[in-house]
Scaffold this active site. Structure first.
Site, short mmCIF file in Angstrom:
data_model
loop_
_atom_site.label_atom_id
_atom_site.label_comp_id
_atom_site.label_asym_id
_atom_site.label_seq_id
_atom_site.Cartn_x
_atom_site.Cartn_y
_atom_site.Cartn_z
N TRP A 158 37.39 -27.14 126.44
CA TRP A 158 36.42 -26.58 126.48
C TRP A 158 35.25 -27.41 125.66
O TRP A 158 35.39 -28.67 124.97
CB TRP A 158 36.32 -25.46 125.04
CG TRP A 158 34.75 -24.76 125.62
CD1 TRP A 158 34.61 -24.07 126.68
CD2 TRP A 158 34.10 -24.09 124.00
NE1 TRP A 158 33.50 -23.55 126.63
CE2 TRP A 158 33.45 -23.25 124.61
CE3 TRP A 158 34.52 -24.50 123.02
CZ2 TRP A 158 32.20 -22.30 124.10
CZ3 TRP A 158 32.92 -23.51 122.34
CH2 TRP A 158 31.95 -22.86 122.77
N ASP A 239 41.08 -22.57 116.32
CA ASP A 239 39.95 -22.46 117.56
C ASP A 239 40.46 -21.35 118.48
O ASP A 239 41.16 -21.87 118.95
CB ASP A 239 39.17 -23.14 118.37
CG ASP A 239 37.88 -22.65 118.59
OD1 ASP A 239 37.61 -21.22 118.72
OD2 ASP A 239 37.07 -22.66 120.28
N LYS A 275 35.88 -12.61 123.88
CA LYS A 275 37.92 -12.02 125.08
C LYS A 275 38.26 -10.67 124.91
O LYS A 275 38.15 -10.04 125.72
CB LYS A 275 38.00 -13.36 125.25
CG LYS A 275 37.51 -14.79 125.12
CD LYS A 275 36.32 -14.81 126.69
CE LYS A 275 35.78 -16.26 126.82
NZ LYS A 275 35.17 -16.81 126.11
#
Length: 429
Positions: A158, A239, A275
C-alpha cells in the site's frame, strides 16, 4: 533648529516606511518556495472518474466496498449500534489511549477470545485513527526507542506505508513479495531476503488480503516465514486492515498472527474497522504491541499514549462506540459476522465472474490469478499503458499498476469490464 528637527522626523518616517515595506516583502515570501504536492495516485483516480461525463464510466480504483448497484453500504449492525448509542453517550474526551472497551474487544478479535496474552495483560494497546494512525504511531515508537533500526517493506505494498515510515524518519528497505510472471507470491526470493536481513530487523507484513496484490502466503508458508523470523530474531509488525473481509471468517483471516504467536514471537499489530465494518470515515482502529510481561506492557502503553498526545491528544468517540457496541453484544456481533461474510462472498463471486467472462472471450492471457488472489483487490498484471487505454477508450478507472478494486465490479458492469480488458490485452500474449 526647528528645520533640522523636521528633517530628522521626515528621515525617521522614511526609514520606518522602508522597514515596514521590507518586513511586508519578507512576510509575503514565507511560502514562496512551496510547490503543489503530487497527487495521491489512488485518490486521483476517483477525482478523474467524477470529472468524466460518460454514462459508461466504471470506477474500479476506489478502496471501499460497494454493493451490487455500485453504491456505498452502511451495515445493518452499524445502524442498529448507532440507534442504541443516540442520546445515551456524552461528548467528553476519551483518555489518550482511547475507549477501553473498544480496545478490549479489538484485542479479543485479533488475539483470540481466550488468549493467554490478554489474561496475563501482556499486550499494550491504544485506540488509533484507523490502520493508518496505528501504523504511524508504531513507526514513531520504533524511531524513538529503536533509533538505529530500519523497516523492511514488501514490494509492492500500500503506497501510504512508504509515506508513514518516511515521515517518521525510519529508514526503509524492501523485500521481495510479488512474482509478476506467476502473479503470485515470490516465496523463494522473499525467504532469501528474510534470511539475508541483519538479525533483529523490523518487517512490515500484511496479515491477510495483501494490498495491492491480493496474494497471501499459504498456512504452510506462514509457518516457514515465522520459523525464519525466529532464527533471525526479526520483529513482525502486522497491518491487518481486512480481518473478516478477506475470507468472510475473522478467525481465519488472523491465522498468520496466530502462527507467530504460537511460535513465541512478540509482535506489533495495526487493526482497522474501515473495511470490515464499513467505518471508513469514522477513522477507528487499534494499535497493539505484545510484550514480555505486564510491567513492560504498562510502560509501552504509556509511551504509545505519549506519542499520541502531541499528534491528536485523544481519539474520537463515535466510531469507538459503534465498534464496542457491535463486538460487545452477542446479537449485534452475530449480525456483523453475517454481513461481513456477505461482503466477502460478493467480492469472491465477482472474481469468479470476471475470470469466466475473460476466458469465455477466448483471451490468450492466463486469468486464474483473479480467483487465486483474495480480498478487495486484484493485481491484474496489466501494464500502465493498458490501464491508460482502459481509461481513455472505455472510461474505466483504476490505478496505473493494474490494481482492480473488486468492490467496484458488479453484475451490471462485469461484462463491459471483461470486454474492455480483453480488448487492451489480447495482443500482448
Amino acid at each position: 533648529m526647528a528645520m533640522s528637527n523636521r528633517k530628522m522626523m521626515m528621515k525617521m518616517k522614511l526609514v520606518g516606511r522602508s522597514s515596514v515595506a521590507g518586513a511586508a516583502r519578507s512576510m509575503s515570501s514565507w511560502w514562496k518556495n512551496v510547490e503543489p504536492a503530487a497527487k495521491d495516485p489512488i485518490l486521483g483516480v476517483t477525482e478523474a472518474y467524477l470529472a468524466d461525463p460518460s454514462p459508461d464510466k466504471v470506477n474500479v480504483g476506489v478502496g471501499a466496498y460497494r454493493d451490487d448497484n455500485g453504491k456505498p453500504v452502511v451495515l445493518d449492525c452499524v445502524r442498529e449500534a448507532e440507534r442504541r448509542i443516540a442520546g445515551n453517550a456524552n461528548m467528553e474526551y476519551l483518555p489518550m489511549g482511547g475507549s477501553v472497551k473498544m480496545v478490549e474487544e479489538s484485542l479479543k478479535l485479533a488475539y483470540g477470545e481466550n488468549s493467554e496474552f490478554l489474561k496475563d495483560k501482556k499486550v499494550a494497546a491504544i485506540q488509533a485513527l484507523s490502520g493508518t494512525g496505528a501504523c504511524r504511531i508504531f513507526a514513531d515508537f520504533q524511531k524513538r526507542f529503536r533509533p538505529d533500526s530500519q523497516i523492511y517493506i514488501p514490494v509492492p505494498t500500500w503506497s501510504n506505508h512508504h509515506n508513514i515510515w518516511r515521515d517518521a524518519q525510519v529508514p526503509q528497505r524492501t523485500f521481495h513479495y510479488y512474482h509478476p510472471e506467476t502473479r503470485g507470491l515470490d516465496f523463494a526470493a522473499m525467504m532469501d531476503d528474510i534470511k539475508n536481513a541483519p538479525n533483529g530487523s523490523f518487517f512490515l507484513l500484511h496479515a491477510c488480503a495483501h494490498n495491492p496484490t491480493g496474494v497471501d502466503p499459504t498456512e504452510e508458508q506462514w509457518k516457514e516465514i515465522s520459523y525464519q523470523f525466529k532464527v533471525k530474531g526479526h520483529f513482525a509488525f502486522f497491518d491487518m486492515a481486512y480481518q473478516g473481509f478477506a475470507s468472510g471468517y475473522p478467525e481465519k483471516d488472523a491465522k498468520s498472527i496466530k502462527i507467530f504467536l504460537e511460535d513465541g514471537h512478540l509482535v506489533g499489530l495495526a487493526q482497522s474497522y474501515a473495511k470490515n465494518m464499513g467505518l471508513y470515515g469514522q477513522r477507528v482502529g487499534c494499535l497493539s504491541v505484545l510484550c514480555e510481561d505486564e510491567k513492560q506492557a504498562v510502560a509501552v502503553k504509556s509511551q504509545l499514549q505519549q506519542l499520541a498526545r502531541p499528534m491528536y491528544s485523544n481519539p474520537p468517540v463515535h466510531g469507538a462506540l459503534i465498534v464496542s457496541t457491535i463486538l460487545g453484544d452477542p446479537e449485534l456481533k452475530s449480525l456483523w459476522l453475517k454481513e461481513v461474510k456477505g461482503m466477502a462472498d460478493r467480492i469472491i463471486g465477482m472474481r469468479t465472474a470476471l475470470q469466466e467472462k475473460l476466458e469465455g472471450l477466448g483471451s490468450p492471457m492466463p486469468w486464474e490469478h483473479i480467483t487465486k488472489q483474495i480480498g478487495m483487490f486484484c493485481y491484474s498484471g496489466m501494464t500502465p499503458e493498458q490501464v491508460d487505454r482502459l481509461t481513455n477508450e472505455f472510461h474505466i478507472y483504476m490505478t496505473r499498476n493494474g490494481r482492480i478494486s473488486m468492490a467496484g465490479v458488479t453484475t451490471g458492469n462485469v461484462e463491459y469490464l471483461a470486454n474492455a480488458i480483453h480488448e487492451v490485452t489480447k495482443s500482448s500474449a
